[in-house]
Scaffold this active site. Structure first.
Site, short mmCIF file in Angstrom:
data_model
loop_
_atom_site.label_atom_id
_atom_site.label_comp_id
_atom_site.label_asym_id
_atom_site.label_seq_id
_atom_site.Cartn_x
_atom_site.Cartn_y
_atom_site.Cartn_z
N SER A 153 0.83 -1.20 0.00
CA SER A 153 0.00 0.00 0.00
C SER A 153 0.87 1.24 0.00
CB SER A 153 -0.91 0.02 1.24
OG SER A 153 -0.16 0.33 2.41
N LYS A 154 0.24 2.39 -0.22
CA LYS A 154 0.97 3.66 -0.26
C LYS A 154 1.60 3.98 1.09
CE LYS A 154 -1.88 5.74 -3.90
NZ LYS A 154 -2.80 6.84 -4.25
#
Length: 449
Positions: free
Chosen positions: A239-240
């Protein structure tokens, strides 16, 4: 984002196509001029040059979606006028009631078409009540099948693709409208994107057909390829928020763009012949989208770092010198404008660390002592000396124990005729380790300092 941009760049370069760079910045609350400049700077640093887009220009500008709002408004009006979209007055509460009813009945979720066939009187009543209308696309009610560039033939049944919103009731156009509109107007022929957007493809195929019907764009239907997920620790989708996803981290730590892109290319693609070390030019020449795997790829920071080390060893000493210099400056080892003597020292030392470093910051830490005014060393190494300043007052920082070590070393070295690495080491070992009975770190620590 970087891997997706890389695969699109490589495909465009391999096929002799045009690599188009667009900025999706229609969310005013989230997007800023700072984030826009950071995005441009990131792609420039990576070396992923674009043929059309910001700063470069092109025949289909502007390339920032925030500057194309009038275009989207006009397209939405054409879709409504052509019967391909309609005004929807449902409130968020009513839409939630629909979803609750569908969950209770265990039926396929999605919009139930309540506003599909509103009469003029119905619309007037809603507007008189102060309701604002969203623009919702009218799906044709047919199954959608396409040949995915990565995954082969895929199909979605009509019941799983309900009508969807193009423009919010606030007038804000959504991704579902702006991206297909830009693709149509810019003549986009191929799109490689993440697997998470796979479910939006049947909606976009239907919208592209509608855009062509109302005269928006050239009527070319893009071909889509959906890239596999990149997994992180615990086999979870990266994920970011994961540190490995931060491009800034790699720039800060001193990864080379060549090394980072080389590793990212291996996440779902292979150049063949078990070759894991290649340049971007070599990738572009060899890139076949059919070689992209549909299976998830796992990000391995250790392997990424190792490949970066291979690239550091592959570049010239002069190139490495120029790249490591900003890290020596930012870490405080060198001034903003190094002296000629400092540059000479750096050039002489680079070959000694090039084979041992994996990142530029790691190399800067190895070289920094050459330019330090003060040096510190742990007390257990010098048997009681906490710090040793290299200046005229150095003698005052020595105690009797370290003085005896240095005295023995000096006496042994004065008598040495063969001033070579091997002879010096043998002489000091005989004088300090055998002669004084010291452990190596206590013997060599004071001498090295």
């Amino acid at each position: 984002m970087v891997r997706t941009a890389l695969f699109n760049w490589a495909y465009a370069r391999h096929t002799g196509g045009t690599f188009v760079f667009r900025i999706e910045d229609t969310d005013a609350a989230r997007d800023s001029e700072e984030s826009y400049q950071q995005l441009l700077d990131s792609l420039r640093w990576l070396g992923l040059t674009w043929d059309e887009g910001p700063e470069v220009g092109g025949p289909h500008g502007p390339y920032r979606q925030s500057e194309r709002m009038d275009i989207y408004k006009d397209v939405a009006a054409k879709l409504v006028a052509g019967g391909y979209a309609y005004h929807c007055y449902c409130t968020p509460e009513e839409l939630e009631e629909q979803r609750e009813a569908q969950r209770a009945a265990n039926t396929t979720p999605g919009y139930n078409g309540r506003c599909r066939e509103l009469s003029a009187e119905d619309k007037a009543a809603f507007e008189a009540a102060g309701r604002k209308a969203a623009v919702r696309f009218r799906m044709p009610g047919t199954d959608h099948t396409w040949n995915d560039l990565v995954r082969g033939e895929l199909s979605f049944a009509a019941e799983h693709v309900p009508d969807y919103v193009l423009v919010r009731a606030t007038g804000e156009p959504l991704y579902t409208l702006v991206n297909p509109t830009d693709d149509a107007l810019m003549g986009i022929t191929h799109v490689l994107r993440g697997e998470d957007l796979l479910s939006s493809t049947p909606r976009q195929l239907a919208l592209h057909a509608a855009l062509a019907a109302v005269g928006v764009g050239s009527g070319v239907m893009p071909q889509f390829g959906h890239l596999p997920y990149v997994m992180g620790e615990g086999n979870k989708k990266l994920s970011k928020r994961d540190p490995e996803s931060s491009l800034l981290m790699y720039r800060t730590e001193g990864f080379l763009p060549e090394g980072l892109l080389n590793y990212l290319a291996l996440l779902g693609w292979s150049i063949g012949d078990d070759n894991e070390f290649f340049s971007m030019d070599e990738m572009a020449k060899a890139f076949e989208v059919t070689r992209v795997s549909a299976n998830p790829a796992r990000f391995d920071l250790k392997k990424c770092t190792a490949i970066n080390g291979d690239w550091i060893r592959a570049i010239s000493e002069e190139d490495l010198n120029n790249r490591i210099l900003p890290y020596l400056i930012s870490d405080g080892f060198l001034p903003e404008v190094p002296t000629a003597a400092q540059k000479q020292i750096l050039a002489a030392a680079i070959p000694l660390v090039q084979s041992r470093m994996e990142t530029l910051r790691q190399g800067a830490a190895m070289l920094g002592f050459l330019f330090a005014k003060d040096a510190g060393i742990d007390s257990d190494v010098t048997a009681g000396v906490a710090s040793f300043k290299i200046d005229e007052s150095e003698a005052s920082n020595l105690n009797d124990e370290t003085n005896s070590v240095l005295s023995a070393a000096a006496t042994a070295l004065e008598a040495l005729e063969d001033w070579s690495t091997e002879a010096i080491e043998a002489t000091l070992r005989e004088a300090l380790i055998d002669g004084l009975g010291l452990k190596p770190k206590f013997a060599f620590g004071p001498v090295r300092l």
